[in-house]
Design an enzyme around this catalytic site. Structure first.
Site, PDB file in Angstrom:
ATOM      1  N   GLU A 174       5.626   6.543  -9.495  1.00 53.55           N
ATOM      2  CA  GLU A 174       4.235   6.109  -9.337  1.00 53.55           C
ATOM      3  C   GLU A 174       3.501   7.006  -8.365  1.00 53.55           C
ATOM      4  O   GLU A 174       2.374   7.455  -8.639  1.00 53.55           O
ATOM      5  CB  GLU A 174       4.188   4.665  -8.820  1.00 53.55           C
ATOM      6  CG  GLU A 174       4.531   3.604  -9.823  1.00 53.55           C
ATOM      7  CD  GLU A 174       4.435   2.212  -9.226  1.00 53.55           C
ATOM      8  OE1 GLU A 174       4.075   1.294  -9.962  1.00 53.55           O
ATOM      9  OE2 GLU A 174       4.720   2.051  -8.022  1.00 53.55           O
TER      10      GLU A 174
ATOM     11  N   ASP B 142      -4.045  -3.635 -18.585  1.00 53.66           N
ATOM     12  CA  ASP B 142      -3.190  -2.444 -18.626  1.00 53.66           C
ATOM     13  C   ASP B 142      -3.231  -1.733 -19.976  1.00 53.66           C
ATOM     14  O   ASP B 142      -2.197  -1.307 -20.507  1.00 53.66           O
ATOM     15  CB  ASP B 142      -1.747  -2.831 -18.277  1.00 53.66           C
ATOM     16  CG  ASP B 142      -1.628  -3.431 -16.880  1.00 53.66           C
ATOM     17  OD1 ASP B 142      -2.292  -2.914 -15.964  1.00 53.66           O
ATOM     18  OD2 ASP B 142      -0.903  -4.422 -16.717  1.00 53.66           O
TER      19      ASP B 142
ATOM     20  N   LEU C 280     -10.291  -7.299 -13.063  1.00 53.35           N
ATOM     21  CA  LEU C 280     -11.714  -7.074 -12.803  1.00 53.35           C
ATOM     22  C   LEU C 280     -12.532  -7.403 -14.049  1.00 53.35           C
ATOM     23  O   LEU C 280     -12.128  -7.101 -15.165  1.00 53.35           O
ATOM     24  CB  LEU C 280     -11.946  -5.628 -12.390  1.00 53.35           C
ATOM     25  CG  LEU C 280     -11.326  -5.249 -11.038  1.00 53.35           C
ATOM     26  CD1 LEU C 280     -11.340  -3.737 -10.863  1.00 53.35           C
ATOM     27  CD2 LEU C 280     -12.056  -5.938  -9.895  1.00 53.35           C
TER      28      LEU C 280
ATOM     29  N   MET D  61      -4.020  -6.911  -7.484  1.00 57.51           N
ATOM     30  CA  MET D  61      -3.485  -7.924  -8.387  1.00 57.51           C
ATOM     31  C   MET D  61      -4.545  -8.888  -8.916  1.00 57.51           C
ATOM     32  O   MET D  61      -4.287 -10.067  -9.138  1.00 57.51           O
ATOM     33  CB  MET D  61      -2.356  -8.698  -7.691  1.00 57.51           C
ATOM     34  CG  MET D  61      -1.222  -7.813  -7.220  1.00 57.51           C
ATOM     35  SD  MET D  61      -0.552  -6.724  -8.521  1.00 57.51           S
ATOM     36  CE  MET D  61       0.208  -7.947  -9.591  1.00 57.51           C
TER      37      MET D  61
ATOM     38  N   HIS E 198       0.089   1.501 -13.565  1.00 57.20           N
ATOM     39  CA  HIS E 198       0.910   0.398 -14.086  1.00 57.20           C
ATOM     40  C   HIS E 198       2.342   0.878 -14.272  1.00 57.20           C
ATOM     41  O   HIS E 198       2.566   1.945 -14.861  1.00 57.20           O
ATOM     42  CB  HIS E 198       0.353  -0.096 -15.422  1.00 57.20           C
ATOM     43  CG  HIS E 198       1.110  -1.262 -15.985  1.00 57.20           C
ATOM     44  ND1 HIS E 198       1.238  -2.459 -15.320  1.00 57.20           N
ATOM     45  CD2 HIS E 198       1.803  -1.400 -17.144  1.00 57.20           C
ATOM     46  CE1 HIS E 198       1.970  -3.291 -16.049  1.00 57.20           C
ATOM     47  NE2 HIS E 198       2.324  -2.676 -17.155  1.00 57.20           N
TER      48      HIS E 198
ATOM     49  N   GLY F  97       0.777  -1.232   0.000  1.00 55.22           N
ATOM     50  CA  GLY F  97       0.000   0.000   0.000  1.00 55.22           C
ATOM     51  C   GLY F  97       0.809   1.283   0.000  1.00 55.22           C
ATOM     52  O   GLY F  97       0.359   2.295   0.539  1.00 55.22           O
ATOM     53  N   THR F  98       1.990   1.282  -0.634  1.00 53.16           N
ATOM     54  CA  THR F  98       2.758   2.530  -0.661  1.00 53.16           C
ATOM     55  C   THR F  98       2.074   3.595  -1.518  1.00 53.16           C
ATOM     56  O   THR F  98       2.129   4.783  -1.196  1.00 53.16           O
ATOM     57  CB  THR F  98       4.195   2.295  -1.168  1.00 53.16           C
ATOM     58  OG1 THR F  98       4.157   1.725  -2.481  1.00 53.16           O
ATOM     59  CG2 THR F  98       4.954   1.372  -0.222  1.00 53.16           C
ATOM     60  N   ASN F  99       1.418   3.183  -2.592  1.00 54.35           N
ATOM     61  CA  ASN F  99       0.666   4.155  -3.391  1.00 54.35           C
ATOM     62  C   ASN F  99      -0.562   4.648  -2.642  1.00 54.35           C
ATOM     63  O   ASN F  99      -0.927   5.827  -2.736  1.00 54.35           O
ATOM     64  CB  ASN F  99       0.288   3.549  -4.736  1.00 54.35           C
ATOM     65  CG  ASN F  99       1.465   3.478  -5.690  1.00 54.35           C
ATOM     66  OD1 ASN F  99       2.040   4.490  -6.049  1.00 54.35           O
ATOM     67  ND2 ASN F  99       1.843   2.274  -6.084  1.00 54.35           N
TER      68      ASN F  99
ATOM     69  N   ASN G  94      -6.336   2.885 -12.866  1.00 49.97           N
ATOM     70  CA  ASN G  94      -5.279   1.922 -12.564  1.00 49.97           C
ATOM     71  C   ASN G  94      -3.910   2.571 -12.751  1.00 49.97           C
ATOM     72  O   ASN G  94      -3.734   3.463 -13.577  1.00 49.97           O
ATOM     73  CB  ASN G  94      -5.380   0.701 -13.490  1.00 49.97           C
ATOM     74  CG  ASN G  94      -4.363  -0.377 -13.134  1.00 49.97           C
ATOM     75  OD1 ASN G  94      -4.225  -0.752 -11.966  1.00 49.97           O
ATOM     76  ND2 ASN G  94      -3.662  -0.890 -14.124  1.00 49.97           N
TER      77      ASN G  94
END
Length: 197
Positions: free
Chosen positions: A180, A151, A94, A91, A110, A13-15, A108
């Site tokens: 990111e 992606d 959907l 990961m 990527h 969860g760094t983003n 998203n």
């Protein structure tokens, strides 16, 4: 008007943290209202709890079809009435059962440029190509997720990351992750401003 964001994450969860920090310091006029993970032990859920954000573990049942899982996920996410759903290291692919319900509102991130290195382990694959002289740069993109393609949705923003002569996988990955965080937050700032109009 403050935008409501639900983050889907499978890992550390760094983003997510970058989004939370941007909301906290006022640069992003939004609120993360829930974090949902398919991995009950994901550290992203702990980050959510630390910031008093709803943290929801939603693992897939054994042999559960993807569409059925997505129906359950759709119901959980819809309860939080999001303006935007951000896939930040989520990961799972959907299906239309989820995406059609939130059409135009799923974002998203990527770690590669558009049309390049779709799927998992893009950073590692880019670095391996660099080592054998096939690549001098890679990058990051943020895009909408309109369908079940991997992606390849409409691109919202990109950043190019050149390789450096003394790069290790760790040093390159660190620069990718930093890019990111910046790109995702900047894109969400733009999107939420458009939402508020």
């Amino acid at each position: 008007m403050t935008a409501r964001i639900v983050v889907l994450a499978s890992g550390s969860g760094t983003n997510l943290q970058a989004i939370i920090d941007a909301c906290s310091n006022g640069s992003l006029a939004a609120e993360v209202v829930a974090v949902v993970s398919d991995q009950p032990e994901a550290y992203a859920l702990e980050r959510a709890r630390t910031h008093h954000i709803a943290a929801i573990a939603l693992p897939r049942h054994e042999a559960e079809p993807r569409a059925e899982y997505d129906v359950r996920l759709r119901a959980v996410v819809a309860e939080h009435m999001p303006d935007w759903i951000v896939l930040a290291g989520f990961m799972r692919l959907l299906s239309a059962m989820f995406l059609d319900h939130f059409a135009g509102h799923v974002v998203n991130l990527h770690p590669a440029l558009p049309g390049d290195l779709p799927g998992a382990h893009a950073i590692e694959r880019a670095f391996a190509q660099h080592l054998i002289g096939q690549r001098t740069e890679s990058g990051v993109m943020v895009h909408l997720v309109p369908d079940e393609g991997v992606d390849d949705g409409p691109v919202l923003a990109t950043a190019t990351i050149p390789f450096e002569t003394d790069d290790t996988l760790e040093s390159f990955a660190s620069r990718v992750h930093a890019a990111e965080h910046r790109l995702l937050v900047a894109t969400l700032i733009t999107l939420t401003k458009e939402t508020a109009r």
